[in-house]
Design an enzyme around this catalytic site. Structure first.
Site, PDB file in Angstrom:
ATOM      1  N   GLY A   1       0.804  -1.220   0.000  1.00  0.00           N
ATOM      2  CA  GLY A   1       0.000   0.000   0.000  1.00  0.00           C
ATOM      3  C   GLY A   1       0.837   1.270   0.000  1.00  0.00           C
ATOM      4  O   GLY A   1       0.374   2.320   0.443  1.00  0.00           O
TER       5      GLY A   1
ATOM      6  N   ASP B   1       7.588   8.497  -4.923  1.00  0.00           N
ATOM      7  CA  ASP B   1       7.200   7.095  -5.100  1.00  0.00           C
ATOM      8  C   ASP B   1       8.313   6.380  -5.866  1.00  0.00           C
ATOM      9  O   ASP B   1       9.039   6.995  -6.636  1.00  0.00           O
ATOM     10  CB  ASP B   1       5.883   7.004  -5.875  1.00  0.00           C
ATOM     11  CG  ASP B   1       5.146   5.684  -5.638  1.00  0.00           C
ATOM     12  OD1 ASP B   1       5.451   4.996  -4.645  1.00  0.00           O
ATOM     13  OD2 ASP B   1       4.267   5.349  -6.452  1.00  0.00           O
ATOM     14  N   GLU B   2       8.436   5.080  -5.659  1.00  0.00           N
ATOM     15  CA  GLU B   2       9.468   4.266  -6.301  1.00  0.00           C
ATOM     16  C   GLU B   2      10.867   4.787  -5.946  1.00  0.00           C
ATOM     17  O   GLU B   2      11.770   4.883  -6.784  1.00  0.00           O
ATOM     18  CB  GLU B   2       9.270   4.206  -7.818  1.00  0.00           C
ATOM     19  CG  GLU B   2       7.909   3.678  -8.248  1.00  0.00           C
ATOM     20  CD  GLU B   2       7.631   2.243  -7.820  1.00  0.00           C
ATOM     21  OE1 GLU B   2       8.592   1.492  -7.568  1.00  0.00           O
ATOM     22  OE2 GLU B   2       6.443   1.873  -7.735  1.00  0.00           O
TER      23      GLU B   2
ATOM     24  N   CYS C   1       2.618 -12.119   2.966  1.00  0.00           N
ATOM     25  CA  CYS C   1       3.363 -12.774   1.897  1.00  0.00           C
ATOM     26  C   CYS C   1       2.763 -14.163   1.678  1.00  0.00           C
ATOM     27  O   CYS C   1       2.444 -14.861   2.626  1.00  0.00           O
ATOM     28  CB  CYS C   1       4.839 -12.879   2.278  1.00  0.00           C
ATOM     29  SG  CYS C   1       5.845 -13.616   0.993  1.00  0.00           S
TER      30      CYS C   1
END
Length: 142
Positions: free
Chosen positions: A4, A77-78, A135
């Site tokens: 998220g 972001d990223e 996960c």
């Protein structure tokens, strides 16, 4: 992945904007999930963003954007795709201009090796908040 991060970034930006404060949102040119220059979450939220690559001077990008609007916060972001030099440029924005910087990204690649941007952020960040996810693989602690 699937923690998220983009959703959290978009929510943080919304919270600033709801209070009448502008944000500068930046994402990597390598992320084209929602089209270049778009931050898109898996739950359908989306917003236009400035784009960086390994040659972008983020201090200059901030200075240019701040001539157009008074920026209260920078959201990346990223962030794993940042270079060490770019992380230092963000430190200048934060430390010299007193503008908060929030970076969202993953720490390691599929082999468990740190991304260079993540390593630099771990070295220079004042605060680290980890978003947790579940996960699907046995023995995976995320």
């Amino acid at each position: 992945m699937n923690a998220g991060k983009s959703t959290a970034l978009l929510q943080a930006s919304h919270n600033y904007q709801e209070r009448g404060m502008d944000t500068l949102i930046i994402t990597s040119q390598k992320d084209d999930r929602g089209g270049k220059g778009n931050i898109t979450s898996r739950i359908g939220l989306s917003k236009k963003a400035e784009v960086f690559d390994e040659n972008t001077n983020l201090f200059k990008l901030f200075k240019t954007a701040s001539k157009i609007k008074k920026i209260a916060c920078v959201l990346i972001d990223e962030a794993q795709f940042l270079t060490s030099k770019q992380v230092k440029e963000l430190c200048l924005v934060c430390d010299k201009l007193n503008i908060p910087i929030m970076c969202y990204g993953i720490r390691t690649d599929f082999r468990g090796d740190l991304f260079s941007g993540s390593a630099a952020l771990l070295a220079y960040a004042d605060t680290l908040v980890e978003l947790k996810t579940i996960c699907e693989y046995e023995g995976c602690a995320r």
